[in-house]
Write a protein that holds these residues in place. Structure first.
Motif, mmCIF file in Angstrom:
data_model
loop_
_atom_site.group_PDB
_atom_site.id
_atom_site.type_symbol
_atom_site.label_atom_id
_atom_site.label_comp_id
_atom_site.label_asym_id
_atom_site.label_seq_id
_atom_site.Cartn_x
_atom_site.Cartn_y
_atom_site.Cartn_z
ATOM 1 N N GLY A 104 1.017 -1.021 -0.263
ATOM 2 C CA GLY A 104 0.222 -0.075 -0.264
ATOM 3 C C GLY A 104 1.094 1.005 0.154
ATOM 4 O O GLY A 104 1.711 1.284 0.746
ATOM 5 N N SER A 105 0.154 2.274 -0.618
ATOM 6 C CA SER A 105 1.115 3.514 -0.736
ATOM 7 C C SER A 105 1.569 4.025 0.274
ATOM 8 O O SER A 105 2.435 5.117 0.579
ATOM 9 C CB SER A 105 0.876 4.432 -0.959
ATOM 10 N N SER A 106 0.813 3.763 1.983
ATOM 11 C CA SER A 106 1.044 4.229 3.235
ATOM 12 C C SER A 106 0.326 3.267 3.973
ATOM 13 O O SER A 106 -0.570 2.764 3.868
ATOM 14 C CB SER A 106 0.163 5.075 3.362
ATOM 15 N N GLY A 107 1.399 3.053 5.195
ATOM 16 C CA GLY A 107 0.302 2.681 6.092
ATOM 17 C C GLY A 107 -0.022 2.780 7.358
ATOM 18 O O GLY A 107 -0.102 3.831 7.845
ATOM 19 N N ARG A 108 0.005 2.031 8.775
ATOM 20 C CA ARG A 108 0.028 2.546 9.933
ATOM 21 C C ARG A 108 0.468 3.231 10.475
ATOM 22 O O ARG A 108 0.129 4.231 11.747
ATOM 23 C CB ARG A 108 -0.798 1.168 10.844
ATOM 24 N N SER A 109 1.799 3.435 10.280
ATOM 25 C CA SER A 109 2.782 4.247 11.054
ATOM 26 C C SER A 109 3.136 5.629 10.634
ATOM 27 O O SER A 109 4.549 6.252 10.929
ATOM 28 C CB SER A 109 3.631 3.021 11.497
ATOM 29 N N GLY A 110 2.793 5.502 9.580
ATOM 30 C CA GLY A 110 3.127 6.818 8.490
ATOM 31 C C GLY A 110 2.717 7.848 9.226
ATOM 32 O O GLY A 110 1.491 7.861 9.697
ATOM 33 N N LEU A 111 3.517 8.483 8.820
ATOM 34 C CA LEU A 111 3.197 10.440 9.333
ATOM 35 C C LEU A 111 1.614 11.100 8.675
ATOM 36 O O LEU A 111 1.758 10.840 7.532
ATOM 37 C CB LEU A 111 3.633 11.165 9.207
ATOM 38 N N THR A 112 1.277 11.772 9.664
ATOM 39 C CA THR A 112 -0.669 12.848 8.632
ATOM 40 C C THR A 112 0.124 13.163 8.076
ATOM 41 O O THR A 112 1.332 14.130 8.278
ATOM 42 C CB THR A 112 -1.006 12.785 10.160
ATOM 43 N N GLY A 113 0.013 13.412 6.259
ATOM 44 C CA GLY A 113 -0.043 14.535 5.775
ATOM 45 C C GLY A 113 1.371 14.172 4.974
ATOM 46 O O GLY A 113 1.639 13.817 3.585
ATOM 47 N N MET A 114 1.997 12.856 5.333
ATOM 48 C CA MET A 114 2.461 12.117 4.061
ATOM 49 C C MET A 114 2.010 11.144 2.866
ATOM 50 O O MET A 114 0.682 10.746 2.720
ATOM 51 C CB MET A 114 3.694 10.936 5.080
ATOM 52 N N LEU A 115 2.696 11.778 1.499
ATOM 53 C CA LEU A 115 2.400 10.825 0.862
ATOM 54 C C LEU A 115 2.268 9.770 0.540
ATOM 55 O O LEU A 115 1.544 9.237 -0.156
ATOM 56 C CB LEU A 115 2.310 11.855 -0.694
ATOM 57 N N ALA A 116 3.043 9.618 1.044
ATOM 58 C CA ALA A 116 3.810 7.629 0.890
ATOM 59 C C ALA A 116 4.069 7.546 2.005
ATOM 60 O O ALA A 116 5.554 8.137 2.361
ATOM 61 C CB ALA A 116 4.414 7.369 -0.651
ATOM 62 N N GLY A 117 4.094 6.286 2.401
ATOM 63 C CA GLY A 117 4.642 5.847 4.046
ATOM 64 C C GLY A 117 6.183 4.874 3.824
ATOM 65 O O GLY A 117 6.617 5.068 2.373
ATOM 66 N N SER A 118 6.736 5.867 4.968
ATOM 67 C CA SER A 118 8.482 5.431 4.975
ATOM 68 C C SER A 118 8.976 3.669 4.151
ATOM 69 O O SER A 118 10.077 3.858 3.410
ATOM 70 C CB SER A 118 9.153 5.117 5.370
ATOM 71 N N VAL A 133 3.688 0.011 -5.858
ATOM 72 C CA VAL A 133 3.031 0.567 -5.370
ATOM 73 C C VAL A 133 1.781 0.968 -5.286
ATOM 74 O O VAL A 133 1.527 1.289 -6.522
ATOM 75 C CB VAL A 133 3.962 1.665 -4.491
ATOM 76 N N VAL A 134 0.903 -0.097 -4.527
ATOM 77 C CA VAL A 134 -1.151 0.531 -4.809
ATOM 78 C C VAL A 134 -1.631 1.851 -4.468
ATOM 79 O O VAL A 134 -1.483 1.741 -3.443
ATOM 80 C CB VAL A 134 -1.474 -1.250 -4.655
#
Length: 278
Positions: A104-118, A133-134
């Protein structure tokens, strides 16, 4: 190399989108493996020992995430695993034998506002196999789009793109963008038409051998005087998949992800497949 697609599952909506995408993709007769990595170091405080109940609860949560994901796969055969390991390290290990990773493009631990997760960015930069990257809308309809610039990773991406277009039975749009300029480009000068013809000829030469192997794939060649990232982002609005090499001709030597692939991971309006040399 195992003929399987590995999907990272962390309980997020984005991860479930990746599961749906991969479940459709495995209809090409490859296996599907769902993995949930539990990084126990993130729950430790000052190195103090944790009770067994702490680990049991983490494992239970991981099993629930995977159960929710399995329900989305329908009748597709699927295997699962829930090791205690850092997510990036586990996915990179699985990439050594997988046909493809899907995230997924972002996960549970991503920071709010990030376009894609680390996790998605790190895995795309280091994986040994292509990484999907879906993101964006569901991947139905539309062509497969591939960026072509003559670099080694671009050649790898072109091979993968032909395979994707053939399996999906959709046209392939091969895009060569002429400039990496960071400023607005002036209007085409009178010599542009000749340059465009030369670039189209070179692009056709790169496609020739693959077109013989994939005679049923209808190919459209596009040469534009624009930055690659801008052209590919624009085409992601109508594509079902954009395929790009992890790093092209431009940028600083040593970068694992170029500016174009990074822009697509963060902003594309359809799933992006990042291809690195094995």
């Amino acid at each position: 190399m195992a003929d399987e697609i590995v999907v990272g599952v962390d309980g997020s909506a984005a991860a479930l989108d990746a599961v749906r995408w991969a479940a459709e993709a495995v209809r090409r007769k490859v296996a599907l493996r769902l993995v949930h990595a539990t990084d126990i170091t993130s729950g430790l405080d000052g190195g103090l020992p944790m009770p067994q109940s702490f680990f049991d609860e983490l494992d239970r949560a991981g099993q629930e995430f995977l159960a929710d994901a399995v329900r989305l796969t329908g009748e597709v055969p699927v295997s699962t695993e829930t090791p205690f390991a850092p997510a990036v390290a586990l996915l990179l290990e699985r990439s050594r034998t997988a046909r493809m990773l899907a995230l997924g493009s972002s996960g549970r631990s991503g920071l709010t506002g990030m376009l894609a997760g680390s996790t998605a960015v790190s895995v795309a930069a280091h994986a040994s196999c292509p990484v999907a990257v879906v993101r964006g809308r569901p991947a139905t309809g539309g062509p497969v789009v591939v960026g072509v610039d003559g670099s080694p990773t671009s050649e790898e991406a072109l091979s993968v793109a032909f395979d994707e277009a053939a399996w999906r039975a959709v046209p392939l749009i091969a895009v060569h963008a002429w400039s990496d300029a960071k400023v607005a480009l002036p209007a085409p000068d009178p010599g542009w038409a000749e340059v465009e013809r030369d670039q189209l000829r070179l692009l056709a030469e790169r496609l020739a051998g693959r077109r013989e192997r994939y005679p049923d794939v209808r190919v459209e060649r596009v040469v534009v005087r624009d930055r690659p990232r801008d052209e590919l982002l624009a085409r992601s609005r109508d594509a079902q998949l954009v395929v790009v090499g992890s790093r092209g001709r431009g940028g600083f030597r040593g970068l694992l992800l170029g500016s174009t692939s990074q822009a697509l991971i963060h902003q594309a309006e359809c799933p992006v497949l990042v291809v690195r040399p094995r």
